[in-house]
Design an enzyme around this catalytic site. Sequence first.
Site, PDB file in Angstrom:
ATOM      1  N   ASP A 208       0.873  -1.178   0.000  1.00 47.19           N
ATOM      2  CA  ASP A 208       0.000   0.000   0.000  1.00 47.19           C
ATOM      3  C   ASP A 208       0.909   1.226   0.000  1.00 47.19           C
ATOM      4  O   ASP A 208       2.023   1.157   0.518  1.00 47.19           O
ATOM      5  CB  ASP A 208      -0.919   0.008   1.229  1.00 47.19           C
ATOM      6  CG  ASP A 208      -2.185   0.831   1.013  1.00 47.19           C
ATOM      7  OD1 ASP A 208      -2.067   1.987   0.554  1.00 47.19           O
ATOM      8  OD2 ASP A 208      -3.289   0.330   1.308  1.00 47.19           O
TER       9      ASP A 208
ATOM     10  N   SER B 248     -10.895   9.109   8.363  1.00 39.82           N
ATOM     11  CA  SER B 248     -12.067   8.501   7.730  1.00 39.82           C
ATOM     12  C   SER B 248     -11.887   7.009   7.483  1.00 39.82           C
ATOM     13  O   SER B 248     -12.863   6.302   7.209  1.00 39.82           O
ATOM     14  CB  SER B 248     -12.374   9.207   6.402  1.00 39.82           C
ATOM     15  OG  SER B 248     -11.342   8.989   5.457  1.00 39.82           O
ATOM     16  N   ASN B 249     -10.643   6.504   7.584  1.00 36.95           N
ATOM     17  CA  ASN B 249     -10.386   5.070   7.402  1.00 36.95           C
ATOM     18  C   ASN B 249     -10.867   4.247   8.595  1.00 36.95           C
ATOM     19  O   ASN B 249     -11.181   3.060   8.462  1.00 36.95           O
ATOM     20  CB  ASN B 249      -8.891   4.800   7.218  1.00 36.95           C
ATOM     21  CG  ASN B 249      -8.269   5.524   6.043  1.00 36.95           C
ATOM     22  OD1 ASN B 249      -7.103   5.875   6.080  1.00 36.95           O
ATOM     23  ND2 ASN B 249      -9.044   5.751   4.985  1.00 36.95           N
ATOM     24  N   LEU B 250     -10.874   4.852   9.772  1.00 39.92           N
ATOM     25  CA  LEU B 250     -11.027   4.080  11.006  1.00 39.92           C
ATOM     26  C   LEU B 250     -12.409   3.468  11.181  1.00 39.92           C
ATOM     27  O   LEU B 250     -12.589   2.557  11.998  1.00 39.92           O
ATOM     28  CB  LEU B 250     -10.694   4.962  12.215  1.00 39.92           C
ATOM     29  CG  LEU B 250      -9.281   5.580  12.206  1.00 39.92           C
ATOM     30  CD1 LEU B 250      -9.049   6.379  13.473  1.00 39.92           C
ATOM     31  CD2 LEU B 250      -8.212   4.502  12.049  1.00 39.92           C
ATOM     32  N   GLN B 251     -13.394   3.932  10.429  1.00 40.69           N
ATOM     33  CA  GLN B 251     -14.744   3.377  10.512  1.00 40.69           C
ATOM     34  C   GLN B 251     -14.804   1.942  10.011  1.00 40.69           C
ATOM     35  O   GLN B 251     -15.689   1.177  10.369  1.00 40.69           O
ATOM     36  CB  GLN B 251     -15.692   4.293   9.716  1.00 40.69           C
ATOM     37  CG  GLN B 251     -17.022   3.704   9.309  1.00 40.69           C
ATOM     38  CD  GLN B 251     -17.044   3.277   7.843  1.00 40.69           C
ATOM     39  OE1 GLN B 251     -16.012   3.297   7.159  1.00 40.69           O
ATOM     40  NE2 GLN B 251     -18.211   2.892   7.370  1.00 40.69           N
ATOM     41  N   ARG B 252     -13.835   1.523   9.199  1.00 42.72           N
ATOM     42  CA  ARG B 252     -13.895   0.183   8.603  1.00 42.72           C
ATOM     43  C   ARG B 252     -12.525  -0.495   8.517  1.00 42.72           C
ATOM     44  O   ARG B 252     -12.462  -1.728   8.440  1.00 42.72           O
ATOM     45  CB  ARG B 252     -14.492   0.258   7.190  1.00 42.72           C
ATOM     46  CG  ARG B 252     -13.623   1.053   6.224  1.00 42.72           C
ATOM     47  CD  ARG B 252     -14.368   1.547   5.015  1.00 42.72           C
ATOM     48  NE  ARG B 252     -13.507   2.345   4.135  1.00 42.72           N
ATOM     49  CZ  ARG B 252     -13.158   3.603   4.382  1.00 42.72           C
ATOM     50  NH1 ARG B 252     -13.579   4.211   5.463  1.00 42.72           N
ATOM     51  NH2 ARG B 252     -12.382   4.258   3.552  1.00 42.72           N
TER      52      ARG B 252
ATOM     53  N   LYS C 139       0.136   3.200   5.826  1.00 47.98           N
ATOM     54  CA  LYS C 139      -0.749   2.094   6.172  1.00 47.98           C
ATOM     55  C   LYS C 139       0.000   0.774   6.335  1.00 47.98           C
ATOM     56  O   LYS C 139      -0.357  -0.048   7.190  1.00 47.98           O
ATOM     57  CB  LYS C 139      -1.843   1.948   5.110  1.00 47.98           C
ATOM     58  CG  LYS C 139      -2.926   3.000   5.190  1.00 47.98           C
ATOM     59  CD  LYS C 139      -4.047   2.716   4.208  1.00 47.98           C
ATOM     60  CE  LYS C 139      -5.159   3.742   4.349  1.00 47.98           C
ATOM     61  NZ  LYS C 139      -6.265   3.491   3.391  1.00 47.98           N
TER      62      LYS C 139
ATOM     63  N   ASP D 134      -9.498  -1.061  -4.557  1.00 47.16           N
ATOM     64  CA  ASP D 134     -10.792  -0.393  -4.659  1.00 47.16           C
ATOM     65  C   ASP D 134     -10.957   0.391  -5.953  1.00 47.16           C
ATOM     66  O   ASP D 134     -11.801   1.271  -6.037  1.00 47.16           O
ATOM     67  CB  ASP D 134     -10.998   0.539  -3.463  1.00 47.16           C
ATOM     68  CG  ASP D 134      -9.952   1.644  -3.398  1.00 47.16           C
ATOM     69  OD1 ASP D 134      -9.034   1.653  -4.233  1.00 47.16           O
ATOM     70  OD2 ASP D 134     -10.067   2.510  -2.502  1.00 47.16           O
TER      71      ASP D 134
ATOM     72  N   CYS E 291     -16.129   3.775  -3.061  1.00 43.48           N
ATOM     73  CA  CYS E 291     -16.591   3.817  -1.678  1.00 43.48           C
ATOM     74  C   CYS E 291     -16.455   5.217  -1.103  1.00 43.48           C
ATOM     75  O   CYS E 291     -17.246   5.635  -0.261  1.00 43.48           O
ATOM     76  CB  CYS E 291     -15.812   2.815  -0.822  1.00 43.48           C
ATOM     77  SG  CYS E 291     -16.198   1.094  -1.208  1.00 43.48           S
TER      78      CYS E 291
ATOM     79  N   CYS F 269     -17.822  18.647  -7.412  1.00 46.90           N
ATOM     80  CA  CYS F 269     -18.203  17.417  -6.700  1.00 46.90           C
ATOM     81  C   CYS F 269     -17.209  17.221  -5.564  1.00 46.90           C
ATOM     82  O   CYS F 269     -16.723  18.201  -4.995  1.00 46.90           O
ATOM     83  CB  CYS F 269     -18.230  16.220  -7.647  1.00 46.90           C
ATOM     84  SG  CYS F 269     -16.643  15.840  -8.432  1.00 46.90           S
TER      85      CYS F 269
END
Length: 393
Positions: free
Chosen positions: A71, A78-82, A95, A139, A197, A351
């Site tokens: 990686d 924002s990564n820590l949710q999953r 990472k 991803d 995602c 966007c």
Amino acid sequence: MSLPPLVEPAPELTRDEVNRYSRHLIIPDVGMAGQKRLKNAKVLVVGAGGLGSPALLYLAAAGVGTLGVIDFDVVDESNLQRQIIHRQSSLGKPKVESAAETVRDINPLIDVVVHDTALDRDNIMDIFSGYDLIVDGTDNFATRYMVNDAAVLLGKPYVWGSIYRFDGQASVFWAEHGPCYRCLYPEPPPPGMVPSCAEGGVLGVLCASIGSIQVNEAIKLLTGIGEPLVGRLMVYDALEMTYRSVKVRKDPECPLCGKNPTQTDLLEDYEAFCGAVSDEAAEAVRDSTISVHDLKAMQDRDDDIFLVDVREPNEYEIVAIPGATLIPKGEFLNGSALERLPQDKKIVLHCKSGVRSAEALAVVKNAGFGDAVHVGGGVLAWVNQIDPSLPSY
């Protein structure tokens, strides 16, 4: 169909290993021979994100002797949710380093190999050649096709997974025994058609569901037990709590693994093959892209502009550029948004990062709004460069 074990057994297990893996050893299908194969196995996990996190954790716990991770990204909040392999204390760390620390803490008896780099055409064959099996946790389509092509050319199996919102998919691609990824998806979807995602979101626990399935398939391949997902696509709906299996046949005309392959090497440019944006969007943004600083200057001068946010409503609720009107990209693609655009103002689209607004800009320009522009970098650039007090996502 059952397949022979992918690796030979290691000569022996130490006493510590016997103690640690005892619950595997008492399963007849795994036993001492299977655990020795896991010890002797070399597995590479591509990506230390949503799918890579549970995959690395369970591969380490299972006793895979050499576990590689590749990686190039750093840990973001924002990564820590999953991405459960990372911790609050890992924010800002590469990472791969964060993942390696957690893996070594889980199982100090295995070797962890860190590849802190982006996977690309120049290094993929060399990196893959050092492993028996690849677990794909990527991803984006460009990397997925590159992983597939390298695995086929090297004759290696790989376990694939995909997640989006509440939906997950998994399969095993091994050209020697079944189809490859190109047999299932001969061409990538049109640019902007399938949100990432980061754009559409993902239920955090879905990563664990699909990632654990990937590890289950990896263990089966390495030890030669059970019926692997070769020639089958497993589809999971977390909202309905349903699993279904779809047969995937090898395409005899596949340019990579078919009877008469025409692709005998990696593509020169996978990003171009998948297309960051469509040709129409690329043409539309040429000389029609402004920066967030340009937008801020327009607002400060009180220019007569109509600022449009083409993201989805749930994204707009998280953070929005002041003064923007929400009109999701889908309404531009079906044409319904055009009647809401004023004829006497300059249309400015944005966007999250600039991809979706580029696609919308192509529609707007084709409808006759020749001076319309879009904001390069979108909301992310606005938050980073103009107003860091706003939340990011």
